[in-house]
Design a protein around this motif. Structure first.
Motif, mmCIF file in Angstrom:
data_model
loop_
_atom_site.group_PDB
_atom_site.id
_atom_site.type_symbol
_atom_site.label_atom_id
_atom_site.label_comp_id
_atom_site.label_asym_id
_atom_site.label_seq_id
_atom_site.Cartn_x
_atom_site.Cartn_y
_atom_site.Cartn_z
ATOM 1 N N PHE A 271 65.305 -11.771 -30.764
ATOM 2 C CA PHE A 271 64.853 -12.425 -29.593
ATOM 3 C C PHE A 271 63.475 -12.002 -28.911
ATOM 4 O O PHE A 271 63.054 -10.956 -29.354
ATOM 5 N N VAL B 40 61.185 -12.093 -25.280
ATOM 6 C CA VAL B 40 61.178 -12.278 -23.825
ATOM 7 C C VAL B 40 59.814 -12.618 -23.440
ATOM 8 O O VAL B 40 58.734 -11.988 -23.827
ATOM 9 N N ILE C 212 64.293 -15.899 -22.099
ATOM 10 C CA ILE C 212 64.584 -15.168 -23.414
ATOM 11 C C ILE C 212 64.837 -16.160 -24.238
ATOM 12 O O ILE C 212 65.748 -17.108 -24.085
#
Length: 229
Positions: free
Chosen positions: A121, A123, A137
């Motif tokens: 992930f 951001v 995200i």
């Protein structure tokens, strides 16, 4: 020809050879678990029209296979764990050692308690007219295990089951020879082990009824020779 009967009693042997034999038996069971996982995985990941892959099942089976495989290479105090020399000695074509090392790396990835093995992930901030307008995200999905990877892993593991089965037979002879040297009185002093079932040992890799045995083509990696990465 008379049929073999189950023993009346089974007594615990505490010799180093017996302890090593127990390690080998546990290792054989681990390898059988890997073969069972590979068999299930082949049916799960094989492409099919309109087929919905259950990603939770695939990850669970693959993670179990990788962990069980890696445990077979833990040396331990008695040094019975498999080694890279054992991999090199297998009669398999292809880059078998490279494949083995890849499986060990994958185990660390899937068993890492601090990292997500499925996705990474990131951001970021959404910008509009030079000003932050929101948070974004994003994620990148890891490439899932495929049928060819599973089959080649099964071929490697099946060859290792044959190696371990041979070592089990050798250690059984050693343990039996040591027990034969004991007197009847010495045997009576050994702790008795409760045995259930018919007293037969678990099936070996050459047993057609065993998971991953000769009759089980799914886990055997096709012709059992392909292990290139």
């Amino acid at each position: 020809m008379s049929q073999a009967t189950a023993p009346h009693t089974v007594r615990r042997i505490g010799s180093p050879a017996a302890a090593a034999l127990a390690d080998l038996a546990a290792m054989f069971e681990e390898l059988q678990t890997v073969l069972l996982c590979c068999e299930r995985l082949v049916s799960e990941v094989r492409p099919g029209v309109g087929k919905q892959v259950d990603e939770v099942v695939v990850e669970s089976l693959w993670t179990t296979a990788l962990i069980s495989y890696s445990r077979c290479f833990a040396g331990g105090e008695r040094g019975m764990g498999l080694t890279e020399d054992d991999i090199e000695g297998l009669e398999l074509q292809g880059e078998k050692l490279a494949w083995h090392r890849m499986l060990r790396r994958l185990k660390k990835h899937f068993a890492d308690p601090a990292a997500n093995p499925r996705e990474e992930f990131t951001v970021g901030v959404a910008v509009a007219e030079g000003k932050p307008a929101g948070v974004a995200i994003t994620s990148s999905r890891q490439v899932p295990v495929d049928e060819q990877t599973v089959r080649q892993t099964g071929a490697l593991v099946f060859a290792l089951t044959q190696l371990v089965d041979t070592r089990i037979a050798e250690h059984q002879e050693t343990v039996l020879a040591g027990a034969a040297a004991l007197t009847e009185k010495e045997l009576e002093t050994l702790d008795e082990i409760e045995v259930t079932g018919d007293g037969r040992p678990p099936p070996g890799p050459d047993d057609e009824s065993a998971p991953g045995g000769p009759a089980d083509g799914a886990s055997g990696g096709g012709d059992g020779k392909e292990t290139s990465s």
